[in-house]
Write an enzyme that holds these catalytic residues in place. Structure first.
Site, PDB file in Angstrom:
ATOM      1  CG  ASP A   1      -2.173  -0.954   1.164  1.00  0.00           C
ATOM      2  OD1 ASP A   1      -2.371  -1.383  -0.151  1.00  0.00           O
ATOM      3  OD2 ASP A   1      -2.898  -0.992   2.152  1.00  0.00           O
TER       4      ASP A   1
ATOM      5  CG  ASP B   1      -9.030  25.630 -40.060  1.00  0.00           C
ATOM      6  OD1 ASP B   1      -9.165  24.900 -41.133  1.00  0.00           O
ATOM      7  OD2 ASP B   1      -8.436  26.358 -39.963  1.00  0.00           O
TER       8      ASP B   1
ATOM      9  N   GLY C   1     -10.549  15.335 -43.026  1.00  0.00           N
ATOM     10  CA  GLY C   1     -10.438  15.077 -44.449  1.00  0.00           C
ATOM     11  C   GLY C   1      -9.742  13.804 -44.745  1.00  0.00           C
TER      12      GLY C   1
END
Length: 508
Positions: free
Chosen positions: A36, A294, A429
């Site tokens: 731990d 854009d 694109g």
């Protein structure tokens, strides 16, 4: 408490240790078994800290189990008091050591008689809360302790500052871009003539907590950590707090107007509108970019958002409201803040997912097939498997989320960074097809539609060859549709004939 190989929010003691190690000259004693005690390594690695993490593990082993932990814990506390001379020593168990149900408050009371440092036990239920909830509670506990201590000693500073001032609550170690956000908030406040009273807990001393009441208001940049402290200070000193986060152009303006209502008085009227207008129209590029060709190319594209409540909710609103992107699903792993999250995002997304199970998130993303994901490091891995780009917007943190450059998510510069992140996260694109042509594309395959379900579905050699002929920017979608058709029709092997049959079934 459950066994998992991935958790969005860690166990409670991690949150407590994050708060303790954020303060200056505070030492944490972690009562835990071996295994731990990974926090020190994690923090040193991610934060790139030059100093040692101020956390000591008081190990629970078979010898401790045989004779009890009190002697060892008290000895560790007194030893660190002499060696480090901290202002505060914070004792915390872990989920594992809590099973022993030891009276740790008794350990603290005994150690306090032998130390010069203040010693407190983290008041956290390790079975019921996660890392974020524990951090929020621990910060409030430490603030409350030192406010009450100063009040008893008559050292509490109740005189308000002459100029408008603010406390920034919730900036701490291992936070997602916290240091960058803090710099941006400070710059905003400086531009507006607002002084910074205290920033807690990161880099501050617990001895300065008595000065919190001098501020005009408290600013909480993240709902996950700091809200409990702000509510305590509001109740104790009638200090207003701002919990509307300045993330994105619209919500930054909303946040600043809310601050204006607090700091603007008849004796000292303040007008933030001219500053908001100048920043929005001329300084920040995000508003201009959202109207550019854009960004218009992104209009209507599907996205999935998942993360902590703050970042997921505000990112959803930025995508839908400021950039025209369709958010198919918005989700968070902060189940304790479900109501607030639903109220924030229900107008801006198609569906809402509240879960801390990453397999459900993966299945949701595979089902929706978004053009981009905005999530945590887990969603980034899911995106890689599904060939879907992902922008990381939220903790859990990774070394990549501690950039050396300036990368805030809040304020006007944060809006610029988010706009860049969003635009660069989409495959636009012919980009994917060009990468395929020039051999620069990662062609890892995805076999299963549901990421959490094992399947014996296989592809024949001729089916794989046919699949490779398909352009990369549509290949993943065709592959998933074909696999869906095969499962629905009980087909275990996908051949060329199965691909054509799936295509015909989809077109009918």
């Amino acid at each position: 408490m459950k066994l998992a190989y991935w958790m969005y929010a860690g166990p409670a003691h991690i949150g407590t240790l994050r708060v303790a190690s954020s303060f200056q000259n505070v030492h944490a004693i972690m009562h835990a078994p071996l295994g731990d005690d990974y926090f020190n390594v994690m923090r040193s690695m991610l934060e790139r800290e030059r100093d040692f993490t101020p956390v000591t593990a008081s190990i629970v082993d078979r010898h401790v189990l045989a004779r009890g932990s009190q002697e060892k814990v008290v000895e560790n506390i007194t030893r660190k008091d002499k060696e480090e001379k901290p202002d505060l020593i914070l004792l915390t168990p872990t989920c594992t050591s809590s099973i022993l149900q030891e009276d740790l408050q008794n350990f603290v009371d005994r150690a306090s008689m032998e130390t010069n440092s203040d010693v407190i036990l983290a008041d956290v239920n390790h079975y019921r809360v996660n890392e974020l909830q524990a951090a929020d509670r621990t910060l409030e506990q430490v603030v409350r302790y030192y406010i009450q201590k100063a009040n008893k000693q008559g050292d509490l500073n109740l005189t308000k500052s002459k100029k408008p001032s603010a406390n920034i609550i919730g900036i701490f170690t291992l936070g997602f871009h916290h240091q960058h956000d803090c710099r941006e908030i400070r710059r905003l406040f400086q531009d507006l003539g607002i002084e910074i009273n205290e920033i807690i807990p990161e880099g501050n001393s617990v001895n300065n907590l008595k000065n919190l009441s001098r501020a005009w208001f408290n600013f909480v940049p993240y709902r996950e950590i700091g809200l409990m402290t702000a509510k305590y200070l509001e109740k104790e000193f009638k200090m207003p707090y701002i919990a509307n986060i300045p993330m994105g152009i619209v919500d930054t303006a909303t946040c600043l107007r809310e601050i204006e209502n607090i700091v603007s008085t008849s004796e000292n009227p303040m007008d933030f509108e001219s500053y908001i207008d100048k920043q929005t129209r001329f300084v920040s590029q995000a508003a201009w970019f959202s109207r550019s060709i854009d960004c218009q190319n992104l209009t209507g594209k599907k996205a999935v958002v998942f993360g902590d409540g703050t970042h997921a909710a505000y990112m959803t609103k930025i995508l839908a409201r400021e950039m025209g992107i369709r958010v198919a699903c918005a989700g968070t792993y902060c189940k304790h803040d479900t109501y607030w999250f639903r109220e924030e995002v229900q107008e801006y997304c198609d569906e809402i997912l509240i879960t801390d199970d990453h397999t459900k998130v993966g299945d949701m993303i595979a089902r929706i097939e978004p053009a981009a994901i905005f999530g945590t490091q887990m969603e980034r891995h899911i995106g890689k498997r599904l060939d879907i780009p992902c922008g990381v917007i939220s903790a859990p943190v990774h070394i990549q989320n501690f950039p050396l450059g300036y990368r805030p998510f809040l304020g006007y510069e944060g809006a610029n960074q988010i706009a860049d992140l969003v635009y660069n996260s989409f495959t636009l694109g012919m980009e994917d097809h060009l990468l395929e042509i020039f051999g620069g594309h990662d062609t890892k395959e995805v076999i299963t539609k549901s990421l959490s379900t094992n399947s014996d579905l296989t592809w024949s050699p001729d089916g794989l060859n046919e699949l490779k002929k398909i352009p990369g920017f549509v290949r993943a979608k065709i592959k998933r549709n074909t696999e869906k058709f095969a499962r629905e029709n009980g087909i275990n092997e996908i051949t060329v004939e199965v691909m054509y049959a799936a295509k015909e079934a989809l077109s009918t």
